[in-house]
Scaffold this active site. Structure first.
Site, PDB file in Angstrom:
ATOM      1  N   ASP A 497       0.768  -1.249   0.000  1.00 15.31           N
ATOM      2  CA  ASP A 497       0.000   0.000   0.000  1.00 15.31           C
ATOM      3  C   ASP A 497       0.803   1.307   0.000  1.00 15.31           C
ATOM      4  OD1 ASP A 497      -1.734  -2.083   0.338  1.00 15.31           O
ATOM      5  OD2 ASP A 497      -3.013  -1.079   1.787  1.00 15.31           O
ATOM      6  N   GLU A 729      -2.836  -7.832  13.353  1.00 15.72           N
ATOM      7  CA  GLU A 729      -2.452  -7.600  11.960  1.00 15.72           C
ATOM      8  C   GLU A 729      -0.984  -7.181  11.834  1.00 15.72           C
ATOM      9  OE1 GLU A 729      -4.587  -4.299  10.290  1.00 15.72           O
ATOM     10  OE2 GLU A 729      -4.103  -4.829   8.233  1.00 15.72           O
TER      11      GLU A 729
END
Ligand SMILES: *[C@@H]1O[C@H](CO)[C@@H](O)[C@H](O)[C@H]1NC(C)=O
Ligand SMILES: *[C@@H]1O[C@H](CO)[C@@H](O)[C@H](O)[C@H]1NC(C)=O
Ligand SMILES: *[C@@H]1O[C@H](CO)[C@@H](O)[C@H](O)[C@H]1NC(C)=O
Ligand SMILES: *[C@@H]1O[C@H](CO)[C@@H](O)[C@H](O)[C@H]1NC(C)=O
Ligand SMILES: *[C@@H]1O[C@H](CO)[C@@H](O)[C@H](O)[C@H]1NC(C)=O
Ligand SMILES: *[C@@H]1O[C@H](CO)[C@@H](O)[C@H](O)[C@H]1NC(C)=O
Ligand SMILES: *[C@@H]1O[C@H](CO)[C@@H](O)[C@H](O)[C@H]1NC(C)=O
Length: 762
Positions: A497, A729
Site C-alpha cells: 500500500d 495484523e
C-alpha cells in the site's frame, strides 16, 4: 470489449481434486458460528445469543468487533471435520465444538454435530439476568425452499426433531436436538433471502412478544412458506446441548446416538487427540518452546483453518477506459464465481485476498495439501483470458457490506504479487525431497498439469503488462500520477500500500519487489515444466528469463546504491515533498482547508532511497551470493537499530527514511511505514536461515541475527496473545504492541512456521 467477462474456457482446476469431504464448511467468517454447504444457495445453520455490551443487550450473530468479546477463536481446527471454538462474552464463556462424520447412509458432505456449552465465570459477581442464556439456533434454505417444523418443536419428550427438509445437493435432511439440561423452548419461522441481518427479524419478533406476554420469547409461529426456522433455548447457565444434522437415508437412531451425548464426547476427544498428534508430526515444535507458545501456535493454525470460507458471487470490474472512476457505476460484472479461501481476518477482512493467500498456504500445505490445492485451484479459476486475477474478492452481498467503496472495483490493468508461486515452489521442493507419499505426489502432478496453462497465463500477463522501459525492469501499474493529496502516491497493487516509491509515478519506474516476484514465478514455472517433463516446449523460455532475473551484475546495475549499500526502486523522484495545510477554493461551496502536497525540488530519474522491506527482496529471493560483501551490508541494515532492527521484529521502513511513520493523507495513517509485519519477517527469516547454512564469510553473522530475530518475533506475538487475547495484523515498532485488525490470523499465523523453523528447503 467482452473479454473481461470471459474465463479461461478450461475445465475447472480444483474439481480435478474431488475433495468431497470438504463440502461442508464451518463458516465462521462472517458469523460467530455458522455451518454451510459449499455450493451456491446452500443450506445454512447458525447460532445467535443475547449478550450485553455496556449494559445494552443485543443479539450476537455477525462476527464483529463492536460486540466486544474479550477473546474468541478456534483453539483447534483441522480444516476438515473437527474444530473447537471458545468465545468469551463478558462473564460468559461459550464453547462450540464441531464434528463432521460420514456415516453409513449419509449423503453429500455427510452428517455433522455441534456441541454448545455455556458457562459463567463464577468468581465474578454476576447479576441475575446474566445467570441465564438465550440461545437461538437456526436453519435456513438460502434458495428459498420451505422447511418443515419437526414434531420436537411441539413436544420434546417424544421426539427431538427440530426441522427437516429437502435440498438438491444433499437430498433429505433433518436437524435434531439432544440435551439433558432443563430449558425453555420457543421457535419462529421466517421468510427472507438474507441471513446477515436475520437478527433484526428475530429481535423484532421478540419485541412484539415482549409487549404481548411480557417475556423474552419467540412467537411459536411458522407457516408453510418459512425458509428459515429459529429455535430459542432459554436455560440457566451452565448449559450444554448437542445439535445433530443428518442427511441422506434418514431415521437411523444409531446415527443420532453416535453423534450426541457421551458418544459425541468420546468422538470429540478422539479428534482432539488426533489434532494434537498431527500438530506434533507436522510442526515438531522443539522442547525449548514453552507451553504458552505451543498453545498459541495451535490457535494460530486453528484460526487460519477456521477462517477458510466459501464465497459465491460476481466481482465488479472497473471499465478500462476510466481507471480513476470512484463512483461505482462504471463497472461490469465478472462471471458468477465460487471461491474457497482462507481470509486474513474474520471481523475486518472477511473475504479473499490474492496476495495474502500465498502466505496462508505456506502454512496450510504443510498441514493438508488437499485443502491447499483446492484453494489455489479456486483462485486460478478466477483468471480471465488475459491471465489477470482480481486481487480482492468481494463476492456476494454479505461480503460487499463490509468493504469501503474505494476498494470495491477491481482494475484489470493492475496486478498483485503472485504469491501462490511461493507455495508451489515449496510444494515442488517437497516432492523432490520425498516429503509426500507417492499418491500425494502423483495427485500434485495431476493438479499442476491441469493448472499449468493458467500459471503460464498469469506469468505472461505480468511479463507483458507490467514490464517497464528496460529489459528485466517491471513496475506496478495503478499508481495515481495526478494526485496532489498523497505524500507519496500509494501502490496498492504491490500489496505494500503506502510503502514509499518514486515521488512522481511514471513509466520509467522500476520496482524491485515486482522484479523479484517475476524471478520467483519464472523459476517456479521452470521447475514445474521439468517436473511435468514439458521442458522442450516451455522450460527453456522460463529458464532463460529466470537466469536473466537472477543475474547479480544486472540486478546491481539496475537497483543497487553503493552509497547506502542497499537495493532500491528506481524512478522519477525527489525527497523534497511535504504535506501542508492550504485553503482550497471550490465551485459552489465554501473554501476549505486541506492537506496538499508541496514539491520543493524538481524530481529526477534516480534510485529511490528508502530502506525497508522492498530493499530486502533480493535477500529474500536469495539472489545475493553468500560470499558477496553486499550480503554483509544487508545483514548490517537488518541488525542496525537506527534502521530496521527492533526487539519485536523488523520494521517495514527504516527510521532513517524521510517518510518513516508519516501519514500519507489527512485520513491515511502510516501502514507499511514502520510497523512490523509477519509475512515479510517470515521471508527475511527464511533467507537468514538459508545464509546461516551456506558456506561463506557471513554465515555466523547470519545465524546470530536469525536466532535473535526469531526469538523476538515469537516472544512478542505470544506475549501480545496472552495480554490481549488476540493475534494482530501488525505490531508497533516502538513497544511491540499489537495494532490494526485483531483476530488477524491470516499471515500473522506464520509465527507457527517460525516456531517450527519450517522454511523453503531447496
Ligand atoms: C433453487 O430453486 C430453484 C427453483 O426454485 C431450483 O431450480 C434449484 O434447483 C434450486 N437450487 C438448489 C441448490 O436447490
Ligand atoms: C436485510 O438486508 C437487505 C439488504 O442487504 C435489505 O434489503 C433488507 O431490508 C434487510 N432486512 C432487514 C430486516 O433489515
Ligand atoms: C523433531 O525435532 C527433533 C529436534 O528438536 C529432531 O531430532 C527430530 O528428528 C525431529 N523429528 C522429525 C520427524 O522431524
Ligand atoms: C499519467 O499516466 C497516464 C497513463 O500512463 C498518462 O497517459 C498521463 O500522461 C500521465 N499524466 C501525468 C501528469 O504524468
Ligand atoms: C518475458 O518478457 C521478455 C521481454 O519481453 C521476454 O524476452 C521473455 O522471453 C519473456 N519470458 C517468458 C517466459 O515469456
Ligand atoms: C519527472 O516529473 C516531473 C514532474 O511531474 C516532470 O516534469 C518530468 O518530466 C519527469 N521526468 C521524467 C524523466 O519523466
Ligand atoms: C546504523 O545506521 C545508522 C543510520 O544509517 C548509521 O549512522 C550507523 O553508522 C549504523 N551503525 C552501524 C554499526 O553500522
Amino acid at each position: 470489449m467482452d473479454f473481461y467477462y470471459e474465463n479461461y474456457g478450461l475445465t475447472s482446476t480444483y474439481d480435478v481434486l474431488q475433495n468431497l469431504h470438504l463440502y461442508i464448511v464451518i463458516d465462521t467468517i462472517m458469523y460467530w458460528f455458522v455451518v454451510i454447504l459449499r455450493t451456491p444457495q446452500s443450506l445454512v445453520a447458525g447460532l445467535m445469543w443475547i449478550g450485553s455490551t455496556n449494559g445494552r443487550y443485543s443479539m450476537r450473530h455477525v462476527c464483529q468487533d463492536s460486540d466486544e468479546l474479550k477473546t474468541y477463536g478456534w483453539t483447534e481446527h483441522n480444516g476438515r471435520d473437527y474444530g473447537h471454538q471458545v468465545l468469551v462474552d463478558q462473564e460468559m464463556t461459550l464453547q462450540t465444538s464441531f464434528l463432521k462424520s460420514k456415516e453409513h447412509g449419509s449423503s453429500y458432505g455427510g452428517d455433522w454435530a455441534v456441541r454448545i456449552e455455556v458457562e459463567n465465570d463464577e468468581a465474578k459477581l454476576i447479576e441475575e439476568m446474566s445467570r441465564s442464556i438465550h440461545l437461538f439456533f437456526y436453519v435456513a434454505d438460502e434458495n428459498g425452499s420451505a422447511l418443515n417444523l419437526g414434531s420436537g418443536a411441539a413436544d420434546f419428550d417424544d421426539d427431538s426433531i427440530l426441522a427437516s427438509g429437502y435440498q438438491r445437493d444433499i437430498g433429505n435432511w433433518q436437524l435434531q436436538l439432544n440435551t439433558e439440561d432443563e430449558f425453555e423452548f420457543h421457535y419462529s419461522g421466517f421468510r427472507t433471502p438474507y441471513i446477515h441481518n436475520l437478527s433484526d427479524l428475530v429481535q423484532a419478533n421478540l419485541g412484539t412478544q415482549a409487549r404481548k406476554v411480557g417475556r423474552l420469547q419467540l412467537s411459536d409461529t411458522s407457516d408453510d412458506s418459512s425458509n428459515i426456522l429459529v429455535f430459542q433455548l432459554s436455560a440457566r447457565i451452565p448449559f450444554k446441548a448437542d445439535i445433530i444434522f443428518l442427511s441422506g437415508t434418514l431415521a437411523q437412531k444409531e446415527r443420532v446416538i453416535s453423534l450426541a451425548g457421551a458418544s459425541l464426547t468420546n468422538r470429540l476427544s478422539e479428534k482432539q487427540k488426533e489434532f494434537a498428534d498431527k500438530f506434533q508430526r507436522c510442526f515438531n515444535l522443539s522442547d525449548e518452546l514453552d507451553s504458552e507458545s505451543v498453545t498459541m501456535g495451535k490457535a494460530a493454525l486453528g484460526n487460519l483453518l477456521g477462517g477458510i470460507g466459501y464465497f459465491y458471487g460476481r466481482s465488479k470490474i472497473a471499465l478500462p477506459d476510466s481507471p480513476n472512476i470512484k463512483r461505482g457505476d462504471n463497472f461490469i460484472s465478472y462471471w458468477p464465481a465460487e471461491l474457497y479461501s482462507a481470509v486474513p481476518s474474520r471481523p475486518f477482512f472477511p473475504r479473499g485476498f490474492l496476495w495474502d493467500e500465498g502466505f496462508h498456504q505456506l502454512l496450510i500445505w504443510r498441514w493438508d495439501i488437499h485443502i491447499c490445492l483446492d484453494i489455489i485451484g479456486h483462485w486460478l479459476d478466477l483468471m480471465n483470458v488475459d491471465g489477470w486475477i482480481p486481487r480482492e474478492q468481494i463476492l456476494g452481498a454479505e461480503a460487499l457490506s463490509k468493504v469501503p467503496e474505494e476498494f470495491v472495483l477491481q482494475h484489470p490493468t493492475n496486478g498483485n504479487p503472485p504469491t501462490l508461486f511461493l507455495v508451489l515452489r515449496d510444494v515442488i521442493c517437497s516432492i523432490k525431497t520425498n516429503t509426500f507419499t507417492a499418491a500425494e505426489s502423483n495427485g500434485i502432478s495431476v493438479f499442476l498439469d491441469r493448472a499449468f496453462l493458467r500459471l503460464e497465463g498469469w506469468f505472461k500477463w505480468f511479463n507483458t503488462t507490467q514490464s517497464g522501459k528496460s529489459v528485466s525492469g517491471y513496475f506496478w501499474h495503478g499508481r495515481d500520477n495526478t494526485t496532489t493529496r498523497e505524500l507519496n502516491p500509494k501502490t496498492l497493487s504491490s500489496g505494500l500500500d503506502d510503502y514509499p516509491r518514486a515521488s512522481h509515478p511514471s513509466e520509467d519506474e522500476r520496482h524491485l519487489d515486482l522484479r523479484c516476484w517475476m524471478h520467483l514465478a519464472a523459476d517456479c514455472l521452470q521447475s514445474i515444466s521439468e517436473l511435468l517433463e514439458k521442458e522442450n516446449e516451455h522450460g527453456k523460455e522460463y529458464k532463460s528469463t529466470a537466469k536473466l532475473l537472477s543475474d547479480f551484475e544486472l540486478l546491481n546495475q539496475m537497483h543497487f546504491d553503493d552509497v547506502y549499500g542497499a537495493y532500491f526502486d528506481y524512478g522519477n523522484h525527489t525527497e523534497e515533498v511535504r504535506l501542508t495545510w492550504q485553503v482550497v477554493e471550490k465551485v459552489n461551496s465554501y473554501p476549505s482547508r486541506e492537506l496538499i502536497r508541496e514539491v520543493l525540488e524538481k524530481p529526477v530519474l534516480r534510485l529511490v532511497p528508502h530502506i525497508g522491506y522492498v530493499s530486502l527482496f533480493p535477500l529474500m529471493s536469495r539472489l545475493i551470493p553468500p560470499g558477496s560483501w553486499i550480503l554483509e551490508k544487508q545483514l548490517d541494515l537488518i541488525s542496525n537499530r537506527s534502521t530496521l532492527w527492533t526487539n519485536f521484529g523488523l520494521r517495514s521502513l527504516s527510521k532513517t527514511s524521510s517518510v518513516y511513520m508519516k501519514r500519507n493523507t489527512e485520513h491515511d495513517p502510516p501502514y507499511w511505514r514502520g510497523p512490523i509485519w509477519m509475512n515479510m519477517n517470515y521471508r527475511i527469516l527464511s533467507a537468514l536461515h538459508y545464509y546461516s547454512r551456506e558456506d561463506g564469510p557471513y554465515r555466523e553473522q547470519a545465524k546470530r541475527i536469525y536466532d535473535d530475530l526469531r526469538n523476538n518475533l515469537i516472544r512478542n506475538v505470544v506475549g501480545n496473545y496472552y495480554q490481549t487475547g488476540y493475534i494482530w495484523e501488525q505490531y508497533d515498532q516502538q513497544k511491540g504492541k499489537g495494532k490494526g485488525a485483531r483476530l488477524f490470523t491470516g499471515w500473522t499465523s506464520l509465527v507457527l512456521l517460525i516456531m517450527a523453523e519450517k522454511y523453503n528447503e531447496c
